[in-house]
Design a protein around this motif. Structure first.
Motif, PDB file in Angstrom:
ATOM      1  N   GLU A 151       0.878  -1.153  -0.158  1.00 15.63           N
ATOM      2  CA  GLU A 151       0.045   0.106  -0.036  1.00 15.63           C
ATOM      3  C   GLU A 151       0.869   1.173   0.007  1.00 15.63           C
ATOM      4  N   GLU A 152       1.957   1.321   0.744  1.00 20.23           N
ATOM      5  CA  GLU A 152       3.103   2.436   0.788  1.00 20.23           C
ATOM      6  C   GLU A 152       3.600   2.733  -0.623  1.00 20.23           C
ATOM      7  N   GLU A 153       4.101   1.654  -1.289  1.00 23.98           N
ATOM      8  CA  GLU A 153       4.585   1.789  -2.646  1.00 23.98           C
ATOM      9  C   GLU A 153       3.282   2.251  -3.534  1.00 23.98           C
ATOM     10  N   HIS A 154       2.217   1.736  -3.433  1.00 22.23           N
ATOM     11  CA  HIS A 154       1.155   2.218  -4.217  1.00 22.23           C
ATOM     12  C   HIS A 154       1.083   3.800  -4.085  1.00 22.23           C
ATOM     13  N   GLN A 155       0.681   4.250  -2.913  1.00 27.34           N
ATOM     14  CA  GLN A 155       0.917   5.883  -2.307  1.00 27.34           C
ATOM     15  C   GLN A 155       1.909   6.571  -3.009  1.00 27.34           C
ATOM     16  N   GLN A 156       3.241   6.106  -3.002  1.00 25.23           N
ATOM     17  CA  GLN A 156       4.397   6.569  -3.578  1.00 25.23           C
ATOM     18  C   GLN A 156       3.876   6.683  -4.977  1.00 25.23           C
ATOM     19  N   GLU A 157       3.620   5.791  -5.776  1.00 25.41           N
ATOM     20  CA  GLU A 157       3.389   5.845  -7.198  1.00 25.41           C
ATOM     21  C   GLU A 157       2.425   7.056  -7.403  1.00 25.41           C
ATOM     22  N   GLN A 158       1.345   7.270  -6.561  1.00 24.39           N
ATOM     23  CA  GLN A 158       0.446   8.402  -6.910  1.00 24.39           C
ATOM     24  C   GLN A 158       1.163   9.564  -6.639  1.00 24.39           C
ATOM     25  N   LEU A 159       2.016   9.755  -6.001  1.00 21.93           N
ATOM     26  CA  LEU A 159       2.587  11.275  -5.595  1.00 21.93           C
ATOM     27  C   LEU A 159       3.462  11.606  -6.697  1.00 21.93           C
ATOM     28  N   ILE A 160       4.085  10.738  -7.502  1.00 21.16           N
ATOM     29  CA  ILE A 160       5.082  11.139  -8.701  1.00 21.16           C
ATOM     30  C   ILE A 160       4.455  12.511  -9.324  1.00 21.16           C
ATOM     31  N   ASN A 161       5.449  13.324  -9.439  1.00 16.24           N
ATOM     32  CA  ASN A 161       5.089  14.586 -10.347  1.00 16.24           C
ATOM     33  C   ASN A 161       5.081  14.340 -11.958  1.00 16.24           C
ATOM     34  N   LEU A 162       3.914  14.739 -12.590  1.00 20.10           N
ATOM     35  CA  LEU A 162       4.092  14.694 -13.896  1.00 20.10           C
ATOM     36  C   LEU A 162       4.613  15.869 -14.734  1.00 20.10           C
ATOM     37  N   GLY A 163       5.450  16.712 -14.162  1.00 20.82           N
ATOM     38  CA  GLY A 163       6.085  17.671 -14.749  1.00 20.82           C
ATOM     39  C   GLY A 163       5.270  18.988 -15.233  1.00 20.82           C
ATOM     40  N   SER A 164       5.489  19.524 -16.198  1.00 19.42           N
ATOM     41  CA  SER A 164       4.582  20.751 -16.757  1.00 19.42           C
ATOM     42  C   SER A 164       4.009  20.338 -18.033  1.00 19.42           C
ATOM     43  N   LEU A 165       3.017  21.297 -18.206  1.00 21.92           N
ATOM     44  CA  LEU A 165       2.169  21.277 -19.303  1.00 21.92           C
ATOM     45  C   LEU A 165       1.941  22.851 -19.540  1.00 21.92           C
ATOM     46  N   PHE A 166       2.425  23.461 -20.598  1.00 21.35           N
ATOM     47  CA  PHE A 166       1.795  25.057 -20.684  1.00 21.35           C
ATOM     48  C   PHE A 166       0.683  24.937 -21.627  1.00 21.35           C
ATOM     49  N   VAL A 167      -0.604  24.938 -20.943  1.00 25.17           N
ATOM     50  CA  VAL A 167      -2.051  24.467 -21.662  1.00 25.17           C
ATOM     51  C   VAL A 167      -2.368  25.652 -22.690  1.00 25.17           C
ATOM     52  N   PHE A 168      -2.148  26.777 -22.578  1.00 24.73           N
ATOM     53  CA  PHE A 168      -2.625  27.899 -23.227  1.00 24.73           C
ATOM     54  C   PHE A 168      -1.755  27.805 -24.478  1.00 24.73           C
ATOM     55  N   GLN A 169      -0.388  27.651 -24.583  1.00 25.46           N
ATOM     56  CA  GLN A 169       0.349  27.689 -25.598  1.00 25.46           C
ATOM     57  C   GLN A 169       0.032  26.447 -26.442  1.00 25.46           C
ATOM     58  N   ARG A 170       0.167  25.287 -25.797  1.00 24.70           N
ATOM     59  CA  ARG A 170      -0.315  23.911 -26.700  1.00 24.70           C
ATOM     60  C   ARG A 170      -1.551  24.213 -27.528  1.00 24.70           C
ATOM     61  N   ILE A 171      -2.687  24.794 -26.660  1.00 24.51           N
ATOM     62  CA  ILE A 171      -3.910  24.720 -27.303  1.00 24.51           C
ATOM     63  C   ILE A 171      -3.558  25.781 -28.634  1.00 24.51           C
ATOM     64  N   ARG A 172      -3.227  26.816 -28.232  1.00 24.89           N
ATOM     65  CA  ARG A 172      -3.020  27.932 -29.520  1.00 24.89           C
ATOM     66  C   ARG A 172      -2.307  27.393 -30.741  1.00 24.89           C
ATOM     67  N   GLU A 173      -1.106  26.582 -30.437  1.00 25.36           N
ATOM     68  CA  GLU A 173      -0.487  25.805 -31.483  1.00 25.36           C
ATOM     69  C   GLU A 173      -1.260  25.051 -32.481  1.00 25.36           C
ATOM     70  N   THR A 174      -1.759  24.143 -31.670  1.00 21.72           N
ATOM     71  CA  THR A 174      -2.765  23.083 -32.211  1.00 21.72           C
ATOM     72  C   THR A 174      -3.945  23.766 -33.121  1.00 21.72           C
ATOM     73  N   GLN A 175      -4.822  24.745 -32.494  1.00 28.23           N
ATOM     74  CA  GLN A 175      -5.649  25.555 -33.221  1.00 28.23           C
ATOM     75  C   GLN A 175      -5.253  26.307 -34.443  1.00 28.23           C
ATOM     76  N   ARG A 176      -4.223  26.868 -34.456  1.00 32.95           N
ATOM     77  CA  ARG A 176      -3.671  27.567 -35.527  1.00 32.95           C
ATOM     78  C   ARG A 176      -3.123  26.354 -36.644  1.00 32.95           C
ATOM     79  N   ASN A 177      -2.658  25.375 -36.252  1.00 39.12           N
ATOM     80  CA  ASN A 177      -2.351  24.693 -37.429  1.00 39.12           C
ATOM     81  C   ASN A 177      -3.081  23.502 -37.929  1.00 39.12           C
ATOM     82  N   TYR A 178      -4.374  23.257 -37.325  1.00 38.36           N
ATOM     83  CA  TYR A 178      -5.214  22.302 -37.737  1.00 38.36           C
ATOM     84  C   TYR A 178      -6.596  23.036 -37.784  1.00 38.36           C
ATOM     85  N   GLY A 179      -6.668  23.950 -38.314  1.00 35.87           N
ATOM     86  CA  GLY A 179      -8.138  24.527 -38.940  1.00 35.87           C
ATOM     87  C   GLY A 179      -8.750  25.866 -38.247  1.00 35.87           C
TER      88      GLY A 179
END
Length: 581
Positions: A2-30
């Motif tokens: 159970e402790e290993e399972h809780q440690q797996e939950q707390l792993i950091n997923l990094g960073s995601l620049f939400v607005f920049q990602r959305i803006r690039e995809t919207q401009r490139n795809y329609g």
């Protein structure tokens, strides 16, 4: 376990620049052309691709699997939830276009409107799931961006349902979050967020006008009125984000290479440009004439890549940054050409001094000198002209620069170039036996060299060594020009005296008049006056036979036929046939 399972939950997923990602995809795809259907299909395909990569598909028989509950340590979870929200938003916008276009009149607009609202709700649901994961397992900036994204979608939902006050509140909260994010961003991304703020500004003012409250206030004042500044949770989030970004800047520059130009720091993200700038800095340390060829090729490649980035950039602020980077590269290139020309001038002047060019000035234009390839003053004058031309170009391009020390250094270099050019032009006049002009130019060279030395010392620079080498040479040529000029004057006086003595020896009676004697520089004596005529008399007029004058008046005695057609006159006119012609 159970402790290993809780440690797996707390792993950091990094960073995601939400607005920049959305803006690039919207401009490139329609969305650059307003094609929401194309963007929706792209989001659908992207979600399926990510699920296949994660090995978490729904299976052949569809069984809905909630992705964030099972796949916990994969950062692609964030992208899946983001594209799910974007897919539903794009579907809602296609339905809105269908209602507003009025092409298909058979559709029931009320049913379509209900379906549109459902899609907005579904998009908000996925965005809320994204914010809950980002708050727990990502950086503070990504959590704030995801929260701003949910507030933006909620504002659009309330906008469509015509709940103006709620829409105004949600847009205002989104505005405050983006306003805080801009303080942390670099110059490239701040321009992107500034566009979103302008868009939100218009939406806030429209909702305000519909709500009929605070109609005279601007968007900034509205947000100050509406945002809850006493909310301790939001203030704590902003402070945590600022601290994280400061620590990141202290440790590493977030992968951005910065250059200083015109009192501003310019970020460069292109790795190829960064490598080329580092290579340029390394090649500058060598300082040889051979290294300049490779250095100029690096400048050309760097400017080419920056121009491509400028053409591909979407925001105006990015284009301004790229233009400034191009100006920096151009300035560095021109300064390198200045250094190269200065090295050429130094090389040729030292060669000129070694060959004892001052004592052999009059022999430099002979065929023997051409065969030996001796340095001439013309070559050095050519390099001086190029040097002064590049200085003017730099001054024209850097006219908006506020750094006064740069212009002071350029001014000192200009006086150095003028002094050198003046010296070698004086040498040319000396070779052409124009000793007065040579002497005056060399005197002017001494004055310019003093001014150049003074300006170098004012700017805390060492005075140029070439000017010190030319000081004894200029005095030597000045003395020579004085001696040669005096010899020329004596020779000219002797020739003039011989010409005066030879006047009137062949013929005692001179052909000149007394008026011409007064204008001439000769001495007026009794013998001279007696030998000269008083004046030339005007010759009398003589009759000359005139030419015969011929007048052509024969045309007045000739009768010419008339050109008018004869009149036709009925029956009696026909009898004119028998008339004698």
């Amino acid at each position: 376990m159970e402790e290993e399972h809780q440690q797996e939950q707390l792993i950091n997923l990094g960073s995601l620049f939400v607005f920049q990602r959305i803006r690039e995809t919207q401009r490139n795809y329609g969305l650059q052309h307003g094609d929401y259907q194309r963007y929706r299909t792209y989001c659908y395909n992207k979600i399926n691709k990510l699920r296949r990569q994660m090995q978490f598909t729904h299976g052949k028989r569809y069984q809905k699997k909630v992705i964030q509950d099972v796949v916990k340590n994969d950062p692609r979870v964030l992208q899946v939830l983001l594209y799910q929200a974007e897919k539903n938003w794009a579907h809602a916008m296609t339905l809105k276009q269908l209602i507003n276009s009025g092409v298909n009149k058979k559709i029931n607009k009320r049913q379509v409107k209900v379906y549109l609202v459902k899609k907005f709700k579904r998009a908000i649901q996925y965005s809320k799931q994204l914010t809950t994961i980002c708050e727990q397992r990502t950086e503070k900036r990504t959590s704030l961006e995801s929260e701003a994204y949910t507030w933006y979608l909620q504002g659009l939902y309330h906008f469509e349902t015509e709940k103006w006050e709620k829409a105004l509140e949600s847009f205002a909260k989104c505005y405050t979050i983006y306003e805080q994010i801009i303080k942390v961003c670099d110059q490239f991304s701040s321009g992107v967020y500034q566009e979103r703020l302008e868009q939100l500004n218009q939406q806030i003012r429209y909702c305000n006008a519909k709500a009929k409250k605070l109609a005279t206030l601007s968007a900034d004042e509205l947000t100050k009125m509406l945002k809850d500044q006493s909310d301790p949770i939001m203030i704590a989030k902003f402070q945590e984000m600022l601290e994280e970004q400061r620590q990141a800047k202290m440790t590493q520059q977030q992968g951005v290479f910065e250059i200083e130009y015109q009192d501003s720091k310019l970020p460069i993200k292109n790795e190829k440009v960064i490598k080329l700038i580092l290579k340029i800095q390394e090649s500058k340390l060598i300082g040889d004439l051979d290294s300049f060829t490779t250095l100029f090729s690096f400048y050309d490649e760097a400017s080419k890549y920056v121009k491509l980035d400028k053409d591909q950039s979407t925001s105006e602020q990015e284009k301004e940054i790229h233009t400034k980077v191009l100006g920096y590269i151009n300035y560095q290139r021109q300064s390198a050409t200045l250094d190269r020309n200065e090295m050429h001038i130094k090389q040729y002047t030292e060669k000129f001094i070694k060959e004892d060019g001052v004592n052999n000035l009059q022999n430099l234009q002979t065929k023997k000198a051409l065969k030996l390839k001796l340095t001439t003053p013309q070559e050095i004058i050519k390099y001086c002209d190029n040097y002064s031309q590049i200085l003017r170009q730099i001054m024209d391009e850097e006219r908006f620069n506020k750094d006064i020390t740069l212009f002071k250094i350029l001014d000192a270099k200009e006086f150095f170039c003028k002094a050198l050019r003046c010296f070698f032009v004086g040498c040319l006049y000396f070779t052409n036996e124009k000793y007065r002009e040579a002497y005056s130019l060399l005197k002017y060279h001494d004055d310019l060299s003093r001014i150049a030395d003074r300006k170098y010392i004012e700017n805390k620079l060492e005075p140029h060594a070439l000017l010190k080498l030319l000081v004894p040479l200029s005095t030597q040529i000045q003395n020579k020009s004085k001696l040669n000029g005096l010899k020329l004057q004596q020779d000219q006086v002797k020739t003039i005296g011989q010409e005066i003595q030879n006047i009137g020896l062949e013929d005692k009676s001179n052909q000149k008049t007394l008026f011409e004697l007064l204008d001439s520089p000769e001495q007026i004596t009794i013998d001279n006056v007696l030998s000269y005529k008083p004046a030339d008399l005007i010759s009398l007029m003589q009759p000359i036979a005139p030419k015969p004058i011929q007048l052509d008046i024969a045309h007045s005695y000739l009768i010419y036929p008339t050109l008018e057609e004869p009149k036709k006159g009925g029956f009696w006119g026909k009898l004119n046939i028998f008339k004698k012609q």
